[in-house]
Design a protein around this motif. Structure first.
Motif, short mmCIF file in Angstrom:
data_model
loop_
_atom_site.label_atom_id
_atom_site.label_comp_id
_atom_site.label_asym_id
_atom_site.label_seq_id
_atom_site.Cartn_x
_atom_site.Cartn_y
_atom_site.Cartn_z
N MET A 145 34.95 62.49 33.28
CA MET A 145 35.83 61.44 32.75
C MET A 145 35.67 60.14 33.53
O MET A 145 35.71 59.05 32.94
CB MET A 145 37.28 61.91 32.76
CG MET A 145 37.55 63.09 31.83
SD MET A 145 36.98 62.83 30.13
CE MET A 145 38.05 61.51 29.62
N LYS A 178 32.48 58.61 32.28
CA LYS A 178 32.61 57.99 30.96
C LYS A 178 33.31 56.63 31.06
O LYS A 178 32.88 55.64 30.45
CB LYS A 178 33.37 58.90 30.00
CG LYS A 178 33.38 58.38 28.56
CD LYS A 178 34.01 59.35 27.60
CE LYS A 178 33.86 58.87 26.16
NZ LYS A 178 34.36 57.50 25.95
N ASP A 231 30.19 70.89 30.76
CA ASP A 231 31.31 70.01 30.45
C ASP A 231 30.91 68.54 30.55
O ASP A 231 31.38 67.71 29.77
CB ASP A 231 32.48 70.29 31.39
CG ASP A 231 33.11 71.67 31.15
OD1 ASP A 231 33.00 72.16 30.01
OD2 ASP A 231 33.68 72.24 32.09
N ILE A 276 31.04 65.86 27.30
CA ILE A 276 31.87 64.66 27.38
C ILE A 276 31.02 63.39 27.34
O ILE A 276 31.38 62.41 26.69
CB ILE A 276 32.76 64.71 28.64
CG1 ILE A 276 33.85 65.77 28.47
CG2 ILE A 276 33.38 63.34 28.94
CD1 ILE A 276 34.63 66.09 29.72
#
Length: 288
Positions: free
Chosen positions: A167, A170, A198, A202
């Motif tokens: 995250m 990103k 994962d 993502i």
């Protein structure tokens, strides 16, 4: 899947084998490409003519040169608070992009920065916020060159105390709004924090290139010795990883980066025997 091998296991860190020898090795061992490294396999002052010759030789052998790598940014950071150091990193980065363009590489590996480099205690410590801001400023400047020369800047997830989770990655990458910047995803480097699949799920289209190696946890985490000399041994679940690649439609470079820290303090590179074993296991993993 495009199967490749990073230069360091074959040629070491001081350029002990030529690019031509490495290309011949890849051809003989069933690989699709090689990842040459700038600073050793290719000197930073290499000429356009020599790059074109290497590219022509590789093409004649049917060997790709899709990615380039470099360890330069560990010692000279794009996230440095010191402006002179950051400018030196930018100057290197611009020449690095030019070399990629000359040799026909689609993507360069770039270390975005670090808050602290644990194995180099003399390196300055940078706050997380400053690392973010300085790295982003540097990458925006490099992107001007990358977009002009049609080269991807792929930022590698490394042990830099910076950009730890998918995250965070990103959020960091979203700010550039450019298809010329993404992640050079190292499937083993992230094992200390989470599961490789994962990150793939993502980050999706941000995955520009992939480094293949493995990592063995000890005492719930592990240190540098967890990076072994067998890509099939460790925490990476390659079935799950390949399924994640399929979900996002990734068919780009998968390059084995074999630096066997498990052998410290007796690690020696180049290791052509390990290079050959690793090439065979890449073929086993991803097919002929």
């Amino acid at each position: 899947m495009y199967k490749s091998l990073n230069y360091w296991v074959f040629g070491g860190f001081t350029g002990e084998a030529t690019a031509y020898e490495f290309i011949d090795f890849a051809k003989a061992n069933g690989l699709d490409g090689v990842e040459l490294t700038v600073g050793d396999a290719l000197k930073i002052d290499i000429t356009e003519d020599e790059c074109r010759k290497i590219a022509a030789y590789a093409a004649g052998k049917g060997i790709g040169l899709k990615t380039l790598a470099s360890g330069f940014f560990w010692g000279c950071s794009l996230s440095a608070d010191d402006e002179a150091e950051r400018q030196q990193a930018l100057d290197f980065g611009k020449k690095y992009i030019q070399i990629a363009n000359w040799i026909g590489a689609e993507t360069i590996l770039v270390i975005p920065g670090a808050t602290r480099v644990a194995w180099e205690p003399d390196r300055p410590v940078v706050s997380y916020q400053n690392a973010w801001d300085n790295a982003a400023k540097s990458i925006r400047e490099l992107l001007v060159v990358a977009e002009k020369l049609n080269v991807n800047i792929a930022l590698e997830n490394v042990w830099n105390r910076f950009l730890l989770s998918p995250m965070e990655w990103k959020l960091f990458l979203d700010q550039f709004n450019s298809d010329k910047v993404g992640i050079y995803f190292d499937v083993a480097n992230c094992c200390i924090y989470g599961r490789p699949q994962d990150y793939v799920d993502i980050l999706k289209g941000y995955v520009k290139a992939v480094h293949i190696k493995n990592f063995t946890e000890t005492d719930c985490a592990g240190g540098l010795h967890g990076f072994g000399d067998d890509i099939l041994s460790g925490e990476v679940d390659f079935d799950e990883l390949k399924a994640a690649f399929a979900r996002i439609g990734y068919t780009g470079p998968c390059t084995a980066e074999m630096i066997p820290f498990c052998r410290l303090p007796d690690m020696v590179l180049p290791d052509k025997e390990l290079a050959a074993k690793t090439a065979a296991k890449m073929v086993e993993l991803f097919g002929k």
